[in-house]
Design a protein around this motif. Structure first.
Motif, PDB file in Angstrom:
ATOM      1  N   VAL A   1      36.423  50.628  44.992  1.00 47.06           N
ATOM      2  CA  VAL A   1      35.374  49.793  45.573  1.00 47.06           C
ATOM      3  C   VAL A   1      35.770  48.326  45.435  1.00 47.06           C
ATOM      4  O   VAL A   1      35.959  47.820  44.324  1.00 47.06           O
ATOM      5  CB  VAL A   1      34.014  50.043  44.894  1.00 47.06           C
ATOM      6  N   ILE A   2      35.890  47.664  46.571  1.00 42.48           N
ATOM      7  CA  ILE A   2      36.304  46.266  46.596  1.00 42.48           C
ATOM      8  C   ILE A   2      35.119  45.422  47.041  1.00 42.48           C
ATOM      9  O   ILE A   2      34.565  45.633  48.118  1.00 42.48           O
ATOM     10  CB  ILE A   2      37.485  46.053  47.575  1.00 42.48           C
ATOM     11  N   GLU A   3      34.747  44.449  46.227  1.00 44.53           N
ATOM     12  CA  GLU A   3      33.588  43.602  46.516  1.00 44.53           C
ATOM     13  C   GLU A   3      34.016  42.172  46.808  1.00 44.53           C
ATOM     14  O   GLU A   3      34.872  41.621  46.117  1.00 44.53           O
ATOM     15  CB  GLU A   3      32.609  43.620  45.343  1.00 44.53           C
ATOM     16  N   THR A   4      33.407  41.603  47.827  1.00 47.60           N
ATOM     17  CA  THR A   4      33.545  40.171  48.090  1.00 47.60           C
ATOM     18  C   THR A   4      32.154  39.553  47.968  1.00 47.60           C
ATOM     19  O   THR A   4      31.178  40.256  47.694  1.00 47.60           O
ATOM     20  CB  THR A   4      34.100  39.911  49.507  1.00 47.60           C
ATOM     21  N   GLU A   5      32.052  38.261  48.179  1.00 50.52           N
ATOM     22  CA  GLU A   5      30.746  37.598  48.103  1.00 50.52           C
ATOM     23  C   GLU A   5      29.818  38.037  49.223  1.00 50.52           C
ATOM     24  O   GLU A   5      28.592  37.926  49.099  1.00 50.52           O
ATOM     25  CB  GLU A   5      30.923  36.079  48.138  1.00 50.52           C
ATOM     26  N   THR A   6      30.396  38.543  50.309  1.00 51.40           N
ATOM     27  CA  THR A   6      29.560  38.870  51.466  1.00 51.40           C
ATOM     28  C   THR A   6      29.507  40.349  51.829  1.00 51.40           C
ATOM     29  O   THR A   6      28.538  40.800  52.430  1.00 51.40           O
ATOM     30  CB  THR A   6      30.042  38.088  52.711  1.00 51.40           C
ATOM     31  N   PHE A   7      30.541  41.118  51.485  1.00 51.35           N
ATOM     32  CA  PHE A   7      30.526  42.536  51.846  1.00 51.35           C
ATOM     33  C   PHE A   7      31.296  43.355  50.817  1.00 51.35           C
ATOM     34  O   PHE A   7      32.067  42.824  50.012  1.00 51.35           O
ATOM     35  CB  PHE A   7      31.087  42.762  53.257  1.00 51.35           C
ATOM     36  N   THR A   8      31.057  44.685  50.863  1.00 55.01           N
ATOM     37  CA  THR A   8      31.689  45.622  49.932  1.00 55.01           C
ATOM     38  C   THR A   8      32.369  46.733  50.732  1.00 55.01           C
ATOM     39  O   THR A   8      31.790  47.270  51.673  1.00 55.01           O
ATOM     40  CB  THR A   8      30.639  46.239  48.986  1.00 55.01           C
ATOM     41  N   VAL A   9      33.583  47.074  50.335  1.00 57.97           N
ATOM     42  CA  VAL A   9      34.344  48.133  50.992  1.00 57.97           C
ATOM     43  C   VAL A   9      34.577  49.260  49.991  1.00 57.97           C
ATOM     44  O   VAL A   9      35.150  49.033  48.921  1.00 57.97           O
ATOM     45  CB  VAL A   9      35.710  47.620  51.504  1.00 57.97           C
TER      46      VAL A   9
END
Length: 241
Positions: free
Chosen positions: A144-152
């Protein structure tokens, strides 16, 4: 009666090795649990594909033994979900003997294929070989990869933004997955085209511009000033977390 010292077992080196057994047949799960446990392996089990993906993400096993005939998700789909984020060795253990099934599993990323009924000694030997290969490659990443705006979520093949699911086409997902799997690294245009569209399209660079623009509209807060899906002019693209 002389007590057998477990520490003298030739497979003692596998003491900390975690094996995830994915099968909905209780007798097979029980047999594998017993045979693996007495040899010092830590055994995790799952009876469905969804549970397998969840446990793999949470526990990050060193090797997976995977049945293809699961009650909810076909084993090939489970394998694809795993390969979205990890190179953990996967041994398919299946009653399907047709060469088409074997080829499909191997093409999807399986490291080995054992048919049922199987010999325990042979399976254990294949397991040891898979673990050695996995230790040499050591290519596991967080699913699970998280950014400030979305998660993959690479395992479940899902994207969310602000808590809501984002619908991506198969091609959009393929492009995003390739970039995320290589996060922080430059992915060349030809490499991306070959991976997502196939070798016949390795010069169709306009595809990349079109689909990257679509991804930015769906995922970036300001598509005109992307923070995560970056273009490296003349070279390729980069996913910046």
């Amino acid at each position: 009666m002389t007590k057998v010292d477990d520490r003298a077992d030739p497979e003692k080196g596998a003491l900390a090795t975690k094996v995830l057994v994915v099968d909905d047949e209780p007798q097979i799960v029980r047999a594998l649990r017993i045979n693996l446990s007495v040899r010092g392996y830590e055994v995790l089990t799952a009876g469905t594909g969804a549970a397998a993906l969840r446990i793999a993400a949470d526990k990050q096993p060193d090797v997976v033994i995977l049945d293809l005939g699961l009650p909810d998700i076909d084993g090939i789909e489970v394998l694809a979900g795993l390969r979205g984020w990890t190179s953990t060795p996967v041994i398919v253990l299946s009653a399907r003997t047709d060469s088409v099934d074997k080829v499909a599993a191997l093409d999807a990323g399986a490291d080995d294929y054992v048919t049922k009924p199987f010999g325990m000694d042979e399976l254990l030997a294949r397991l040891r070989a898979a673990i050695r290969r996995g230790a040499a490659e050591a290519g596991t990443h967080e699913p699970v990869i998280e950014t400030e705006t979305f998660t993959v979520d690479l395992a479940l093949k899902k994207v969310t933004k602000n808590g809501a699911s984002v619908h991506l086409t198969p091609t959009e997902w393929g492009m995003l997955e390739m970039l995320v799997r290589n996060r922080g690294k430059l992915v060349g245009r030809k490499e991306l085209l070959r991976e997502v569209w196939g070798p016949a399209h390795s010069t169709e660079t306009h595809y990349l511009r079109v689909y990257l623009a679509q991804l930015r509209r769906k995922l970036e807060d300001d598509p005109a000033k992307p923070r995560h899906l970056i273009t490296e002019p003349g070279m390729g693209y980069r996913f910046q977390q």
